[in-house]
Design a protein around this motif. Structure first.
Motif, short mmCIF file in Angstrom:
data_model
loop_
_atom_site.label_atom_id
_atom_site.label_comp_id
_atom_site.label_asym_id
_atom_site.label_seq_id
_atom_site.Cartn_x
_atom_site.Cartn_y
_atom_site.Cartn_z
N SER A 43 4.05 -1.56 13.45
CA SER A 43 5.47 -1.10 13.01
C SER A 43 5.64 -0.04 11.70
O SER A 43 4.37 -0.28 10.89
CB SER A 43 6.45 -2.23 12.86
OG SER A 43 6.12 -3.10 11.87
N SER A 47 10.69 7.16 11.49
CA SER A 47 11.42 7.28 12.76
C SER A 47 10.64 7.84 14.08
O SER A 47 11.25 7.83 15.17
CB SER A 47 12.73 8.05 12.50
OG SER A 47 12.32 9.43 12.23
N THR A 63 8.24 12.64 17.78
CA THR A 63 9.83 12.19 17.95
C THR A 63 9.97 11.81 19.45
O THR A 63 9.08 12.28 20.46
CB THR A 63 10.78 13.16 17.43
OG1 THR A 63 10.67 14.35 18.66
CG2 THR A 63 10.64 13.69 16.08
N PRO A 113 15.45 1.22 23.07
CA PRO A 113 15.57 1.93 21.93
C PRO A 113 15.22 1.46 20.47
O PRO A 113 15.23 0.52 20.04
CB PRO A 113 17.46 1.48 21.78
CG PRO A 113 17.42 0.12 22.07
CD PRO A 113 16.41 -0.09 23.48
N LEU A 114 14.19 2.38 20.02
CA LEU A 114 13.59 1.76 19.15
C LEU A 114 14.19 2.11 17.80
O LEU A 114 14.99 3.18 17.40
CB LEU A 114 12.41 3.08 19.14
CG LEU A 114 11.15 3.08 19.83
CD1 LEU A 114 9.86 3.74 19.63
CD2 LEU A 114 10.64 1.28 19.95
N SER A 115 14.46 0.93 17.04
CA SER A 115 15.00 0.90 15.89
C SER A 115 13.87 1.02 14.58
O SER A 115 14.35 1.27 13.32
CB SER A 115 15.76 -0.46 15.69
OG SER A 115 14.47 -1.56 15.67
N GLN A 116 12.94 1.28 14.90
CA GLN A 116 11.74 1.63 13.93
C GLN A 116 10.58 2.49 14.15
O GLN A 116 10.59 2.46 15.70
CB GLN A 116 11.04 0.32 13.38
CG GLN A 116 10.51 -0.40 14.42
CD GLN A 116 10.06 -1.90 14.21
OE1 GLN A 116 10.43 -2.20 13.08
NE2 GLN A 116 9.05 -2.52 15.04
#
Length: 339
Positions: A43, A47, A63, A113-116
């Motif tokens: 992690s 973004s 991205t 949905p990637l939060s990190q």
């Protein structure tokens, strides 16, 4: 704050009998061996997704938008390949794109949905493009590490199907054999997608590196397709593999060596064993050994990837005469796992 991370490892493979024929639904027998690809998911506070591929000397952040565009391009190019509008080498423009597709495909399939941000760190000690399933091992270790990092519950068969979609981009038509060995380890009989477990044979196994083939696996598979469509060669391969399977289950070492020699003859007949490699194998046979290529081989040049040798003799001096290097290998029973 310490980064959360998770690492997975997948083994290489060696086909003992049935190269090329397995693509057409015929049986093959293969073992996982103690050479590994590893993928670590870490992690991060960014973004984006950083791909850090040590062996390929590639490190770049992407991205999700960029990765989705890459995935679409690769799928479009593969569709063009299926329609005969381009060659399989035109699909993947760079080796690291296989890893990027693998990660993106998993995220999109499960709508994550990637939060990190993430770092995907990949490394491998498996020779690339030499018949030991390097891409399959990397794909499986990456899928397994990422799925467990995200706490996804995925059935092993689903891992195989996801991996096969990635492998097709590189090989054209993946039989799934490399993926099964990477996932399960051990020794397997593989036929039309069905697997049966076998004991890892008690054989003195040596791998001899003859060099990266001039033609890719996909190109070699396509080049030899005519042999399987217009002759009895497929049934000849199947007969040898079935005989090898019988010898394996009875632990008859001499029979297994005979089958390896016959398998080599068939591979030579379809044109995937370069002349120099044929001469090397002939030298080994004159000293009582048995040897054959362990991947797609090559339909051009004088290199054929890895040659599997079954012999009690020290091969160093013979291999040196041909400019080859030698390594001992052992079977792997674990398959893909967290380390």
């Amino acid at each position: 704050m310490l980064s959360k991370q998770l690492k997975a490892r997948s083994p290489a493979k060696l086909i003992l009998s049935g190269e090329h024929a397995v693509v057409y639904g015929n049986p093959a027998i293969a073992i996982a061996v103690d050479r590994y690809a590893e993928s670590t998911v870490i992690s991060s506070l960014s973004s984006a997704i950083l791909f850090n591929c040590r062996n390929l000397k590639y490190a770049k952040s992407c991205t999700l938008h960029t990765l989705r565009a890459l995935k679409k391009r690769l799928q479009d190019e593969y569709h063009a390949f299926l329609e005969g509008r381009c060659g399989i080498r035109d699909v993947l423009q760079k080796p690291f794109e296989l890893l990027q597709f693998t990660v993106t495909h998993l995220l999109e399939t499960w709508n994550i949905p990637l939060s990190q941000g993430l770092e995907i760190r990949a490394s491998s000690e498996i020779p690339i493009g030499c018949g030991m399933g390097s891409s399959a091992a990397l794909v499986m270790s990456t899928l397994y590490a990422l799925a467990h990092f995200l706490k996804l519950e995925i059935d092993p068969s689903r891992f195989i199907s996801l991996g096969r979609e990635a492998e097709n981009l590189q090989h054209g038509f993946s039989s799934g054999l490399d993926l099964q060995l990477a996932m399960n380890g051990g020794c397997l009989r593989f036929e039309e997608g069905e697997i049966s477990k076998r004991s890892i044979p008690d054989l003195p196994l040596t791998i001899v590196q003859t060099g990266i083939p001039e033609t890719s696996t996909g190109e070699s598979v396509i080049a030899v397709a005519k042999h399987f469509k217009n002759s009895s060669i497929a049934s000849d391969f199947a007969a040898i593999t079935n005989r090898f399977d019988e010898a394996l289950q009875g632990n008859h070492v001499d029979w297994m060596q005979d089958c390896i020699r016959e398998n080599h003859r068939l591979l030579t007949k379809i044109g995937v064993v370069p002349i120099k490699v044929q001469e090397f194998i002939r030298t080994l046979e004159l000293q009582g050994g048995a040897a054959k290529i362990c991947g797609a081989g090559s339909v051009a040049g004088d290199k054929a990837g890895v040659v599997l040798v079954v012999s009690d003799r020290d091969l160093s001096s013979i291999a040196k005469d041909y400019g080859y290097c030698v390594q001992q290998v052992q079977g792997d029973y674990h398959g893909t796992h967290i380390v």
